[in-house]
Design an enzyme around this catalytic site. Structure first.
Site: not given
Ligand code: EPU
Length: 437
Positions: A23-24, A118, A123, A306, A398
């Site tokens: 998915k990701n 979320c 986020r 995850d 999803r």
């Molecule tokens: N964060 C910041 N600033 C930013 C971006 C992120 O502080 O600009 C923080 C977030 O608040 C969090 C941490 O960094 O505490 C990690 O967030 P990340 O950006 O890595 O997460 P994401 O890209 O929003 C993806 C996956 C999530 C998975 C996370 C962590 C996708 C579409 N989603 O989210 O997947 O939990 O990485 O591995 O790739 C799931 O599949 O169930 C899911 C939630």
């Protein structure tokens, strides 16, 4: 939606299951196709609603999206004029913000609705903005829309303050066309980051180092179309590994990359399960009794956040008390109230859950509060005495292709109940079944 999943616990899962595309990776690669005006063919696309949403966005903005077979699609964005991705489209899915990165690359401007809140906690997108601004992009938020523009994308050296999958993806997308060299430090190293880099390179980009802490991108002036197969879903595989372990089953999980599963395999071994690794499959044999374990989630190659809810469900049946610490998200224990309804003994204090193992869980009506929480509910229900009714299953749909069908094939007593008779029939057919005629 009034669909529910009914699970009668007690069957040990046995047999073989095949894992779908990641998915990701898919939700990053689909918007990346905007970086070329030529056709891309993507194979091993998972049949899940998050992918449907991404493809709907592309179709809405004028791309030609065709289904070639059940897991292969072609995407041609040559006719897409500069689009704005409005709230109505982007609210359905957070990852729609990846269009920011791919559109700034293609048009030197992009406008996408600001992602909302979320269930996993705050986020922020400060690291995405840091990445874009370092490449010379002006970023403004107006009336809930993120507006970005630049005269020229210029390669830069960017150090991320937080390891973020999303910021790594978005900055990679924006920098493939930047002049000179872009160096991204303290990046995410998840398998889907490597997959995105491989996809971009298949289109003619020059991205090196994905999977390590530093990614180096030499800007190019043009990208072409390509054929690309998406990697298998690490988290779907891990979820079946946990389900096999929880039920004391014996399951061969096919179409996986065992290296991506190492942190999960390691923990399953520690709690008493046994793992056999083959080239592209893995066999998991569940233990008679589950050992307690202290665990903390971390960015890759650590134990994935995850998989945290699924692991907590499993540890609620361990002998002794386990401590689960969430190291990525602020608020990923909301589902614990649902596990408690099944009789789990779990106390949560902030980012730490203390799980006192019980002998058995007992069926009760419960809800899938989010995608991975839903997977945890399924695992708990597979072990519980009696028939558990799981509501809000659209969260599960999803990210898990045909999960009810796949679990049934492994011997689980499970079915989807729909209030809508047409839907009821459709739900009994796996989405991935080849259509006759
Ligand atoms: N964060 C910041 N600033 C930013 C971006 C992120 O502080 O600009 C923080 C977030 O608040 C969090 C941490 O960094 O505490 C990690 O967030 P990340 O950006 O890595 O997460 P994401 O890209 O929003 C993806 C996956 C999530 C998975 C996370 C962590 C996708 C579409 N989603 O989210 O997947 O939990 O990485 O591995 O790739 C799931 O599949 O169930 C899911 C939630």
């Amino acid at each position: 939606m009034l669909n529910k999943i009914l699970v009668t616990g007690g069957s040990k899962l046995k047999g073989e299951v095949s894992i779908s595309g990641a998915k990701n990776a898919a939700v990053a690669i689909i918007p990346a196709t905007m970086l070329t005006r030529s056709k891309c063919v993507l194979e091993n696309i998972p049949n899940i609603s998050d992918v449907d949403v991404m493809l709907d966005i592309l179709s809405e903005i004028g791309a030609d999206v065709k289904k070639i077979d059940s897991t292969t699609i072609s995407i041609d964005t040559s006719n897409v004029n500069y689009p704005v991705i409005p709230y109505e489209l982007s609210k359905k899915m957070r990852a729609s913000y990846y269009f920011l990165g791919s559109m700034i690359g293609r048009y030197l401007k992009s406008t996408v609705s600001m992602p909302g809140g979320c269930e996993l906690g705050v986020r922020p997108i400060d690291q995405h903005i840091k990445g874009f601004e370092s490449l010379g992009v002006e970023v403004a938020v107006n009336h809930g829309m993120i507006d970005m523009k630049t005269n020229k994308l210029i390669g830069s050296h960017i150090y991320f303050d937080v390891i973020s999958v999303g910021a790594t993806v978005n900055t990679m997308l924006a920098s493939v066309y930047a002049t000179g060299v872009t160096i991204l430090e303290n990046v995410a190293k998840e398998p889907h980051i490597v997959d995105l880099a491989n996809f971009l390179n298949s289109m003619g980009a020059n991205v090196m180092g994905a999977g390590t802490d530093v990614i180096k991108i030499h800007g190019v002036s043009e990208l072409h179309g390509c054929n690309y197969a998406i990697i298998p879903d690490q988290i779907e595989a891990g979820t079946f590994m946990m389900a096999a372990t929880a039920t004391g089953g014996d399951v061969i999980i096919k179409n996986v990359i065992p290296k991506h599963l190492e942190s999960i395999s390691d923990k399953i071994t520690k709690i008493g399960g046994s793992i056999e690794e083959y080239n592209d499959s893995i066999r998991v044999i569940g233990p008679n009794k589950i050992n307690k374990l202290n665990i903390k989630t971390l960015p890759h190659p650590g134990f994935p956040t995850d998989m945290q809810p699924q692991m907590t469900a499993l540890l609620s049946l361990a002998e002794g008390t386990s401590v689960v610490t969430e190291g990525v998200w602020d608020n990923r224990f909301r589902y614990v109230d649902e596990l408690r309804r099944l009789g789990a003994l779990i106390q949560v204090d902030g980012k730490v859950a203390v799980v006192e193992g019980v002998d058995t869980l007992k069926a009760a009506p419960i809800r899938a509060t989010d995608l991975r929480a839903g997977a945890a509910m399924l695992i708990a229900a597979l072990t519980a005495k009696g028939t558990t009714e799981i509501e809000d299953i659209e969260h599960i749909e999803r990210g898990y292709e045909d999960i009810v069908y796949k679990l049934k094939q492994l011997g689980a007593s499970i079915e989807i109940i729909s209030q809508d008779p047409v839907n009821q029939i459709l739900k009994s057919i796996p989405r991935n079944t080849p259509q006759v005629g």
